[in-house]
Design an enzyme around this catalytic site. Sequence first.
Site, mmCIF file in Angstrom:
data_model
loop_
_atom_site.group_PDB
_atom_site.id
_atom_site.type_symbol
_atom_site.label_atom_id
_atom_site.label_comp_id
_atom_site.label_asym_id
_atom_site.label_seq_id
_atom_site.Cartn_x
_atom_site.Cartn_y
_atom_site.Cartn_z
ATOM 1 N N GLN A 5 -7.974 -0.745 8.620
ATOM 2 C CA GLN A 5 -6.956 0.033 9.344
ATOM 3 C C GLN A 5 -6.531 1.398 8.928
ATOM 4 O O GLN A 5 -5.956 1.978 9.929
ATOM 5 C CB GLN A 5 -5.907 -0.913 9.334
ATOM 6 C CG GLN A 5 -5.699 -2.179 10.244
ATOM 7 C CD GLN A 5 -6.211 -3.630 9.455
ATOM 8 O OE1 GLN A 5 -6.937 -3.148 8.386
ATOM 9 N NE2 GLN A 5 -6.483 -4.739 10.114
ATOM 10 N N ASP A 44 -6.223 -0.892 0.200
ATOM 11 C CA ASP A 44 -5.581 -2.072 0.916
ATOM 12 C C ASP A 44 -6.406 -2.514 2.092
ATOM 13 O O ASP A 44 -6.974 -3.482 1.921
ATOM 14 C CB ASP A 44 -4.152 -1.246 1.285
ATOM 15 C CG ASP A 44 -3.204 -2.683 1.641
ATOM 16 O OD1 ASP A 44 -3.639 -3.774 1.688
ATOM 17 O OD2 ASP A 44 -1.920 -2.457 2.079
ATOM 18 N N HIS A 101 -6.787 -2.903 -4.913
ATOM 19 C CA HIS A 101 -6.102 -3.798 -4.005
ATOM 20 C C HIS A 101 -6.940 -3.414 -2.695
ATOM 21 O O HIS A 101 -6.762 -2.452 -2.012
ATOM 22 C CB HIS A 101 -4.809 -3.391 -4.089
ATOM 23 C CG HIS A 101 -3.928 -3.745 -2.649
ATOM 24 N ND1 HIS A 101 -2.582 -2.983 -2.315
ATOM 25 C CD2 HIS A 101 -4.265 -4.672 -1.874
ATOM 26 C CE1 HIS A 101 -2.209 -3.669 -1.295
ATOM 27 N NE2 HIS A 101 -3.061 -4.673 -0.966
ATOM 28 N N LYS A 146 2.976 -6.367 14.368
ATOM 29 C CA LYS A 146 1.788 -5.631 15.213
ATOM 30 C C LYS A 146 0.846 -5.279 14.222
ATOM 31 O O LYS A 146 -0.458 -5.158 14.823
ATOM 32 C CB LYS A 146 2.430 -4.161 15.663
ATOM 33 C CG LYS A 146 3.449 -4.558 16.664
ATOM 34 C CD LYS A 146 3.561 -3.353 17.675
ATOM 35 C CE LYS A 146 4.349 -3.516 18.945
ATOM 36 N NZ LYS A 146 4.760 -2.274 19.416
ATOM 37 N N PHE A 147 0.875 -4.957 12.714
ATOM 38 C CA PHE A 147 -0.109 -4.590 12.000
ATOM 39 C C PHE A 147 -1.105 -5.717 11.744
ATOM 40 O O PHE A 147 -2.055 -5.707 12.192
ATOM 41 C CB PHE A 147 0.382 -4.180 10.652
ATOM 42 C CG PHE A 147 -0.723 -4.165 9.744
ATOM 43 C CD1 PHE A 147 -1.558 -3.246 9.730
ATOM 44 C CD2 PHE A 147 -0.659 -5.140 8.692
ATOM 45 C CE1 PHE A 147 -2.402 -3.339 8.727
ATOM 46 C CE2 PHE A 147 -1.467 -5.060 7.708
ATOM 47 C CZ PHE A 147 -2.243 -4.196 7.624
ATOM 48 N N HIS A 204 1.557 -2.211 -4.906
ATOM 49 C CA HIS A 204 2.558 -1.245 -4.113
ATOM 50 C C HIS A 204 3.899 -0.853 -4.909
ATOM 51 O O HIS A 204 3.882 0.285 -5.513
ATOM 52 C CB HIS A 204 3.199 -2.110 -2.930
ATOM 53 C CG HIS A 204 2.254 -2.359 -1.779
ATOM 54 N ND1 HIS A 204 1.704 -1.304 -1.351
ATOM 55 C CD2 HIS A 204 1.427 -3.372 -1.052
ATOM 56 C CE1 HIS A 204 0.854 -1.736 -0.160
ATOM 57 N NE2 HIS A 204 0.883 -3.175 -0.126
ATOM 58 N N HIS A 249 1.425 -8.877 -4.431
ATOM 59 C CA HIS A 249 1.994 -7.846 -3.654
ATOM 60 C C HIS A 249 3.383 -7.973 -3.975
ATOM 61 O O HIS A 249 4.082 -8.693 -4.076
ATOM 62 C CB HIS A 249 1.836 -7.859 -2.084
ATOM 63 C CG HIS A 249 0.419 -7.486 -1.555
ATOM 64 N ND1 HIS A 249 -0.739 -8.027 -2.034
ATOM 65 C CD2 HIS A 249 0.200 -6.743 -0.724
ATOM 66 C CE1 HIS A 249 -1.627 -7.467 -1.369
ATOM 67 N NE2 HIS A 249 -1.417 -6.645 -0.454
#
Length: 777
Positions: free
Chosen positions: A677, A673, A327, A398-399, A618, A596
């Site tokens: 980030q 993922d 993923h 925000k992500f 997830h 997801h």
Amino acid sequence: NALTAHPLCLLADMSRQFPKVTLSEAEEETQLLAEKVYASALKEEDNKDALSMFTVPEDCPIGLQQAKEHELLKELAEQQSEETSKRKKSLKMIRSQSMSLQIPVNADWTRSLAATPFLSPSSTCSSVQENCPDYQRVTISGDYCAGITVEDYEQAAKSLFKALLIREKYSKLAYHRFCRTAAQFLRRAEAMRWSEEDEVLPDICPCPSNGEDPYSMDNLPENLNYELKMKDGIVNVYDNEDALEKNCPHDLPYPDLETFAIDLISKTKGSCHCTYCHRRLNFLSSKFYLHEMLNEMAELKELKSVPHRDFYNVRKVSGQFVSVDTHIHAAACMSQKHLLTFIQKTYKSDADRVVLEKGGQKMTLKQVFRNLNKDPYDLTVDSLDVHAGRQTFHRFDKFNSKYNPVGASELREIFLKTDNLINGEYFAHIIKEVAHDLEESKYQHAEPRLSIYGRSPEEWHNLSKWFIHHKLHSPNMRWIIQVPRIYDIFKLKKLVPNFAKMLENIFLPLFEATVNPQKHKECHVFLKYVSGFDSVDDESKHSDHMFSFRSPKPEQWTADNNPPYSYYIFHMYANIMVLNNLRKERGLNTFQFRPHCGEAGSITHLVSAFLTTDNISHGLNLKKSPVLQYLYYLAQVPIAMSPLSNNSLFLEYSKNPLREFLHKGLCVSLSTDDPMQFHYTKEPLMEEYAIAAQLWKLSTCDVCEIARNSVLQSGLSHQEKQHFLGVNYLKDGPEGNDIRRTNVAQIRMAYRHETLCNELSFIVDAVKSEAMNSQNE
Ligand SMILES: [Zn+2]
């Protein structure tokens, strides 16, 4: 359940039809119940009641006390009933029989298995015998061992049995993998024989061999001249215009929303047996704890005897044994440092190149940076600001903006998009560098996600052209197409008139390329390397529509609001299913559905996914529902987990259920993922493994089990899986394991297999005993 076929095609071969189900009156009560659950998905506040049947009041002492008292009363009542004591006796007998079959008395694990025709119909036991050493088994004896009243046990088992059957049906029709052991037990409960020929497996293109041109457009299959038409949001296939006029579609399974909704209802019904599932899961956890205590050294010894393996150093181990990043999003598959270096390198050579068009004005890279008031040489990893931190926790919005380097959408447009003024050239270059690193490391693979949005029918053509033009195939990468759930945005911008149009933009081009590859050459070639589909977005966003069989058809979905998660999932599944059947008929590769799911939001997402997916990403919310968690265990639905990503978004690392899931025996893998980030190093997948191993004190065998799961779950071809896991990998248990390739101890494999068989046998025994009872009456 009534089975009805397509009215006009009754004479055609019905071998692969979607069995249509209609709602009987008796089921109306369940329907109301199910609707209550789905309605609760709308509003988080007042869903306590409706969701209580999925959950156990673990943190509430009063609730626990009440539950215990209730149980005691039931037990007492049962003691007095003659009828139940009779049933108890017969269950006890059945249980002791299947227990004696499962647990080898003479410590010869394989011989006893071979004596059980259902368990291992084609076992070649002589070779296995030497593979599977003896170990200390944990067993429970006495009574019928379910730990709850006969009635509760039987009902729970029946519901779980039904839920597994429904998943099997949906998996088979879509060419998704269904756990072989579970299938064997289901047949046993139906007093049928399981055979290998009944198994439906996906078709995945083998990786082109050395010297073979991966982009070759020679010898493309010819045009079938089929007609295609979208109906109720699903592409229907017709042999010719005549058939289209007569509304007689080509013989493929076409699912319908109503049947799906009813199947969901009957699955929800099965969710009332929380206590049983909760107990079984606790048992699995405790059993593993004991297993580890008794056999840890034996497992280590086994691994040590495999030559040339270093098992103390986790990093080296997962570097040596193939692991797949199951993923990962392509637009964030590089580290921040990598992106930064790439931007600076590009600026050096391409400062005067026109790279962007903004407000009708063409801009060079130099102008872009001047406008942003930045000097590319002064940029640092920190000023790039793509890393998720504390401020993104529980803030998906925000992500999402973290995808914009230095907070500027211009840089994202130039460097991280496939379809821009420079035809995605920079993005392709970065991905190729990532692929190169993977190829260097040799044992790491990744399955990056590329987006198809559904706002225009051109998207597939452009993406395929980008892929082939930049020669993006890598033996260490398989591609997954992610579809963001953002119909509401396209509708608002008037890009699509209804939901069906969005589905058409996503799926019709795939059908066209399948029917006539010669006209859609690039797409045909690209699809060879696409292994599946993903559905992405923030799951905690609530839809204000309640999903049911009365939901409008996609053509009628003209409202501005976004359809709910289950509605998206069903329609993606439905199109993938029809497409897979068409492609299978043509001898082309099929696709997995791997959305997801369960990252946040309602647990009903996990119900829908249990039916429709090959595997999910997830699955955190399984933590909240013992019933679903137990079902995901029984069916061995693979789950790609990303604890570092969760740690920045939804759940602190220490609270992540991965370790717990793994120990209970759920099929979990580790994935990154978004390395850009969440990770710091050049090898984000190794970082993920290393942190998990350190923090949770995972053993080498644990880590290698995760790596093995990742290969099983991935979209790698049959040939590659054979190469990485062993030629018999399709067989469950130690028989399917090649310890030299996977580094998973045979003891561990045997433990997992026997444990799963034991859990499944509980269900089969209850179903069989019921059948016996009804015969006697
Ligand atoms: Zn993701």
